[in-house]
Design a protein around this motif. Structure first.
Motif, PDB file in Angstrom:
ATOM      1  N   SER A 148       0.826  -1.198   0.000  1.00  0.00           N
ATOM      2  CA  SER A 148       0.000   0.000   0.000  1.00  0.00           C
ATOM      3  C   SER A 148       0.868   1.258   0.000  1.00  0.00           C
ATOM      4  O   SER A 148       0.521   2.267   0.624  1.00  0.00           O
ATOM      5  N   HIS A 149       1.992   1.179  -0.704  1.00  0.00           N
ATOM      6  CA  HIS A 149       2.938   2.297  -0.776  1.00  0.00           C
ATOM      7  C   HIS A 149       2.698   3.033  -2.090  1.00  0.00           C
ATOM      8  O   HIS A 149       2.993   2.520  -3.164  1.00  0.00           O
ATOM      9  N   TYR A 150       2.141   4.240  -1.994  1.00  0.00           N
ATOM     10  CA  TYR A 150       1.834   5.032  -3.176  1.00  0.00           C
ATOM     11  C   TYR A 150       2.977   6.007  -3.426  1.00  0.00           C
ATOM     12  O   TYR A 150       3.146   6.993  -2.706  1.00  0.00           O
ATOM     13  N   SER A 151       3.781   5.713  -4.424  1.00  0.00           N
ATOM     14  CA  SER A 151       4.933   6.543  -4.741  1.00  0.00           C
ATOM     15  C   SER A 151       4.685   7.293  -6.045  1.00  0.00           C
ATOM     16  O   SER A 151       3.664   7.107  -6.711  1.00  0.00           O
ATOM     17  N   ASN A 152       5.640   8.120  -6.415  1.00  0.00           N
ATOM     18  CA  ASN A 152       5.589   8.822  -7.696  1.00  0.00           C
ATOM     19  C   ASN A 152       6.648   8.248  -8.636  1.00  0.00           C
ATOM     20  O   ASN A 152       7.174   8.947  -9.497  1.00  0.00           O
ATOM     21  N   CYS A 153       6.922   6.954  -8.470  1.00  0.00           N
ATOM     22  CA  CYS A 153       8.076   6.368  -9.156  1.00  0.00           C
ATOM     23  C   CYS A 153       7.957   6.424 -10.677  1.00  0.00           C
ATOM     24  O   CYS A 153       8.963   6.522 -11.378  1.00  0.00           O
ATOM     25  N   GLN A 154       6.725   6.388 -11.213  1.00  0.00           N
ATOM     26  CA  GLN A 154       6.584   6.383 -12.668  1.00  0.00           C
ATOM     27  C   GLN A 154       6.981   7.706 -13.306  1.00  0.00           C
ATOM     28  O   GLN A 154       7.291   7.752 -14.503  1.00  0.00           O
ATOM     29  N   ASN A 155       6.987   8.754 -12.531  1.00  0.00           N
ATOM     30  CA  ASN A 155       7.345  10.062 -13.064  1.00  0.00           C
ATOM     31  C   ASN A 155       8.779  10.457 -12.741  1.00  0.00           C
ATOM     32  O   ASN A 155       9.174  11.598 -12.970  1.00  0.00           O
ATOM     33  N   GLU A 156       9.535   9.512 -12.204  1.00  0.00           N
ATOM     34  CA  GLU A 156      10.947   9.747 -11.945  1.00  0.00           C
ATOM     35  C   GLU A 156      11.755   9.175 -13.100  1.00  0.00           C
ATOM     36  O   GLU A 156      11.593   8.019 -13.474  1.00  0.00           O
ATOM     37  N   THR A 157      12.634   9.986 -13.656  1.00  0.00           N
ATOM     38  CA  THR A 157      13.399   9.554 -14.837  1.00  0.00           C
ATOM     39  C   THR A 157      14.503   8.571 -14.481  1.00  0.00           C
ATOM     40  O   THR A 157      14.950   7.795 -15.319  1.00  0.00           O
ATOM     41  N   ASP A 158      14.942   8.585 -13.228  1.00  0.00           N
ATOM     42  CA  ASP A 158      16.070   7.736 -12.842  1.00  0.00           C
ATOM     43  C   ASP A 158      15.832   7.208 -11.431  1.00  0.00           C
ATOM     44  O   ASP A 158      16.432   7.681 -10.474  1.00  0.00           O
ATOM     45  N   HIS A 159      14.946   6.227 -11.310  1.00  0.00           N
ATOM     46  CA  HIS A 159      14.564   5.738  -9.990  1.00  0.00           C
ATOM     47  C   HIS A 159      15.673   4.861  -9.408  1.00  0.00           C
ATOM     48  O   HIS A 159      16.088   3.880 -10.035  1.00  0.00           O
ATOM     49  N   PRO A 160      16.165   5.188  -8.210  1.00  0.00           N
ATOM     50  CA  PRO A 160      17.303   4.439  -7.656  1.00  0.00           C
ATOM     51  C   PRO A 160      17.005   2.965  -7.396  1.00  0.00           C
ATOM     52  O   PRO A 160      17.874   2.116  -7.553  1.00  0.00           O
ATOM     53  N   TYR A 161      15.782   2.644  -7.000  1.00  0.00           N
ATOM     54  CA  TYR A 161      15.433   1.247  -6.727  1.00  0.00           C
ATOM     55  C   TYR A 161      15.465   0.433  -8.017  1.00  0.00           C
ATOM     56  O   TYR A 161      16.026  -0.666  -8.060  1.00  0.00           O
ATOM     57  N   ILE A 162      14.881   0.976  -9.094  1.00  0.00           N
ATOM     58  CA  ILE A 162      14.902   0.290 -10.384  1.00  0.00           C
ATOM     59  C   ILE A 162      16.331   0.090 -10.852  1.00  0.00           C
ATOM     60  O   ILE A 162      16.718  -0.987 -11.315  1.00  0.00           O
ATOM     61  N   ASN A 163      17.142   1.131 -10.731  1.00  0.00           N
ATOM     62  CA  ASN A 163      18.545   1.022 -11.155  1.00  0.00           C
ATOM     63  C   ASN A 163      19.275  -0.038 -10.355  1.00  0.00           C
ATOM     64  O   ASN A 163      20.070  -0.817 -10.903  1.00  0.00           O
ATOM     65  N   ALA A 164      19.017  -0.078  -9.053  1.00  0.00           N
ATOM     66  CA  ALA A 164      19.699  -1.055  -8.201  1.00  0.00           C
ATOM     67  C   ALA A 164      19.303  -2.476  -8.569  1.00  0.00           C
ATOM     68  O   ALA A 164      20.153  -3.373  -8.657  1.00  0.00           O
ATOM     69  N   ILE A 165      18.014  -2.699  -8.787  1.00  0.00           N
ATOM     70  CA  ILE A 165      17.552  -4.043  -9.150  1.00  0.00           C
ATOM     71  C   ILE A 165      18.122  -4.462 -10.500  1.00  0.00           C
ATOM     72  O   ILE A 165      18.553  -5.608 -10.686  1.00  0.00           O
ATOM     73  N   ARG A 166      18.142  -3.537 -11.452  1.00  0.00           N
ATOM     74  CA  ARG A 166      18.690  -3.854 -12.773  1.00  0.00           C
ATOM     75  C   ARG A 166      20.161  -4.258 -12.656  1.00  0.00           C
ATOM     76  O   ARG A 166      20.605  -5.232 -13.256  1.00  0.00           O
ATOM     77  N   GLU A 167      20.907  -3.504 -11.866  1.00  0.00           N
ATOM     78  CA  GLU A 167      22.331  -3.806 -11.692  1.00  0.00           C
ATOM     79  C   GLU A 167      22.528  -5.142 -10.975  1.00  0.00           C
ATOM     80  O   GLU A 167      23.390  -5.941 -11.352  1.00  0.00           O
ATOM     81  N   LEU A 168      21.737  -5.398  -9.922  1.00  0.00           N
ATOM     82  CA  LEU A 168      21.891  -6.641  -9.168  1.00  0.00           C
ATOM     83  C   LEU A 168      21.534  -7.851 -10.024  1.00  0.00           C
ATOM     84  O   LEU A 168      22.159  -8.917  -9.900  1.00  0.00           O
ATOM     85  N   ASN A 169      20.562  -7.706 -10.882  1.00  0.00           N
ATOM     86  CA  ASN A 169      20.192  -8.772 -11.807  1.00  0.00           C
ATOM     87  C   ASN A 169      21.384  -9.144 -12.689  1.00  0.00           C
ATOM     88  O   ASN A 169      21.714 -10.321 -12.860  1.00  0.00           O
ATOM     89  N   GLU A 170      22.050  -8.140 -13.238  1.00  0.00           N
ATOM     90  CA  GLU A 170      23.185  -8.385 -14.125  1.00  0.00           C
ATOM     91  C   GLU A 170      24.406  -8.840 -13.347  1.00  0.00           C
ATOM     92  O   GLU A 170      25.139  -9.738 -13.779  1.00  0.00           O
ATOM     93  N   LEU A 171      24.644  -8.242 -12.197  1.00  0.00           N
ATOM     94  CA  LEU A 171      25.827  -8.591 -11.412  1.00  0.00           C
ATOM     95  C   LEU A 171      25.785 -10.043 -10.943  1.00  0.00           C
ATOM     96  O   LEU A 171      26.807 -10.728 -10.931  1.00  0.00           O
ATOM     97  N   SER A 172      24.599 -10.528 -10.570  1.00  0.00           N
ATOM     98  CA  SER A 172      24.500 -11.913 -10.100  1.00  0.00           C
ATOM     99  C   SER A 172      24.824 -12.888 -11.226  1.00  0.00           C
ATOM    100  O   SER A 172      25.466 -13.920 -11.002  1.00  0.00           O
ATOM    101  N   PHE A 173      24.409 -12.556 -12.452  1.00  0.00           N
ATOM    102  CA  PHE A 173      24.707 -13.432 -13.585  1.00  0.00           C
ATOM    103  C   PHE A 173      26.188 -13.365 -13.946  1.00  0.00           C
ATOM    104  O   PHE A 173      26.828 -14.398 -14.196  1.00  0.00           O
ATOM    105  N   ARG A 174      26.742 -12.173 -13.954  1.00  0.00           N
ATOM    106  CA  ARG A 174      28.169 -12.034 -14.284  1.00  0.00           C
ATOM    107  C   ARG A 174      29.035 -12.747 -13.257  1.00  0.00           C
ATOM    108  O   ARG A 174      30.051 -13.356 -13.590  1.00  0.00           O
ATOM    109  N   ARG A 175      28.626 -12.705 -11.991  1.00  0.00           N
ATOM    110  CA  ARG A 175      29.388 -13.407 -10.955  1.00  0.00           C
ATOM    111  C   ARG A 175      29.406 -14.898 -11.207  1.00  0.00           C
ATOM    112  O   ARG A 175      30.423 -15.571 -11.015  1.00  0.00           O
ATOM    113  N   MET A 176      28.265 -15.441 -11.660  1.00  0.00           N
ATOM    114  CA  MET A 176      28.180 -16.868 -11.946  1.00  0.00           C
ATOM    115  C   MET A 176      29.186 -17.281 -13.021  1.00  0.00           C
ATOM    116  O   MET A 176      29.698 -18.393 -13.019  1.00  0.00           O
TER     117      MET A 176
END
Length: 464
Positions: A148-176
């Motif tokens: 029930s967290h209503y954020s304004n994330c869709q109107n943010e051009t560079d959302h830190p949470y999205i960026n972090a998840i994207r990086e962690l997704n790639e980093l976990s694969f590269r580590r493998m």
């Protein structure tokens, strides 16, 4: 043998996927992979070889999923044994019919924000990369439905949470792919390890803040003994409410760390996999205009007299659903999942010793020519009732299969239906004729370049 097949896996995203597909033509049921001199695994990509693993409760492979653990902890995705069984039981009420039904309005609200944003792209007629907007939309949905967290994330051009998840997704694969980094000691001394820790801290800080806020709100509403005292948009217990209130047979609830792990798992998996499903569905519809037209006509029948899609309308989106399912076959959001073998096992005549790991390769199985006619073609009619009535239950598994299948698959599929139907109802989608999407084999599959898409306003295009 020092690197095994790693030199093939290092070639690049799309080339690696195509290499795997070429192996299936020679070995359509099972083959062996060496990831370095000592790390050997088995790829399963046929319903008959997948079945014994999918039906079992063999634990998730520590090596592969261990690379995600610093990020999502021991949530439902990674946990095993009694811990997994207990958590699964406690979370099941969060996906009850009545709970899912209440989320339709949230899908609608979040999709409408996206549609408003894309009006600018329609007006200028220029191609744009659609994935980030889709990811922000599905994150918006997950934060609303989970916490029930209503954020304004869709109107943010560079959302830190999205960026972090994207990086962690790639980093976990590269580590493998880098054997020395399999050691935590070596990995966290490296620049990649330090970056991973930094992003993990950011994600955990974000989720802990959301949990604190929701916990305080729930406590306040309990003190009033009336959940209806919440704002009007809160109509039912959300995922986090259920986590906070859940009790097992002994009357014990989840610890604060367990709650954070489940929130991280649910928000990460729930928004990222759904974004993958939506973006590849849009790509397929943009590429095949005749199928897009049929989805548009279907959406028109529902929206001709109203602006919103309601719960009862989902069943009428039958052709749209077939298109989504076919996109999930060609581009499964989770291309593989892995299990550790805890006792000597024989699969397809091959003895797999205890201590090995196997990969259920969904991507390769969905494109296996011994399983699917015209496996690389987009043919939604495969999913007509008469055509799929006699399928093997393990030949189409975009949400995994067996007792460890995705607990949120109905949630995700409903969200995809609402989003895709509204998007094709508002816009004509197209891609450059020479454009071919490039896939990534990381834990959650996405277009490497974010998907270059054109949208045109249907009202303008049709002159209405």
């Amino acid at each position: 043998m020092i690197v095994g097949h790693l030199h093939k896996l290092w070639k690049g995203d799309e080339e690696m996927m195509q290499w795997g597909e070429s192996l299936v033509e020679k070995m359509p049921r099972i083959f062996l992979l060496w990831l370095g001199p000592l790390n050997v695994g088995i790829s399963l990509h046929h319903p008959e070889t997948i079945r014994p693993i999918a039906k079992s409760l063999e634990p998730k492979a520590k090596q592969q999923y261990g690379f995600l653990q610093p990020f999502i902890g021991e949530g439902l995705l990674i946990s095993n044994g009694d811990k997994w069984s207990r958590t699964r039981r406690l979370l099941t009420p969060a996906f009850h019919f009545d709970v899912l039904k209440s989320y339709i309005s949230i899908y609608e609200d979040a999709t409408n924000v996206l549609l408003t944003k894309w009006e600018n792209h329609a007006a200028n007629g220029k191609a744009f990369r659609a994935l980030n907007d889709i990811s922000l939309m599905t994150l918006d949905v997950m934060l609303r439905c989970a916490c029930s967290h209503y954020s304004n994330c869709q109107n943010e051009t560079d959302h830190p949470y999205i960026n972090a998840i994207r990086e962690l997704n790639e980093l976990s694969f590269r580590r493998m792919m880098i054997p020395p980094y399999h050691s935590d000691f070596i990995f966290y001394l490296s620049p990649m390890g330090r970056k991973t820790k930094r992003y993990c801290d950011l994600v955990h800080e974000f989720s802990e803040k959301v949990i604190r806020e929701r916990k305080a709100a729930l406590k306040q509403s309990q003190q009033k003994n009336d959940l209806k005292s919440e704002p009007p948009r809160r109509r039912c217990l959300d995922f986090l409410d259920i986590l906070l209130l859940a009790r097992d047979e002994s009357g014990l609830g989840l610890t604060e760390r367990e709650i954070r792990d489940e929130v991280d798992t649910f928000v990460f998996e729930g928004h990222d996999t759904t974004a993958s499903g939506i973006i590849f569905s849009l790509y397929c519809l943009a590429k095949y205009a005749d199928h897009q037209d049929k989805c548009y006509e279907e959406a028109c029948r529902i929206l001709e007299s109203k602006e919103s899609i309601e719960w009862e309308d989902l069943a009428q989106l039958s052709y749209t659903t077939m298109c989504i399912k076919e996109a999930l076959r060609l581009y499964p959001p989770v291309p593989s999942y892995f299990r550790d073998i805890t006792e000597d096992t024989t699969i397809d005549g091959y003895k797999i010793p205890k201590g090995s790991w196997v990969g259920v390769n969904v991507h390769l199985m969905h494109r296996n020519p011994t399983v699917w006619p015209h496996p690389s073609e987009f043919e939604p009619e495969r999913f007509l009732a008469n055509n799929c009535a006699n399928w093997d239950p393990y030949q189409y598994i975009p949400f995994a299969a067996g007792p460890r299948n995705c607990i949120g698959q109905n949630f995700a599929l409903n969200e995809m239906k609402v989003a895709v139907a509204h998007i094709v109802h508002r816009f004509v989608l197209s891609v450059d004729k020479s454009y071919v999407v490039k896939r990534t084999p990381s834990p959650i599959s996405k277009p490497v370049d974010g998907l270059t898409l054109y949208v045109a306003d249907r009202a303008v295009s049709t002159g209405s």
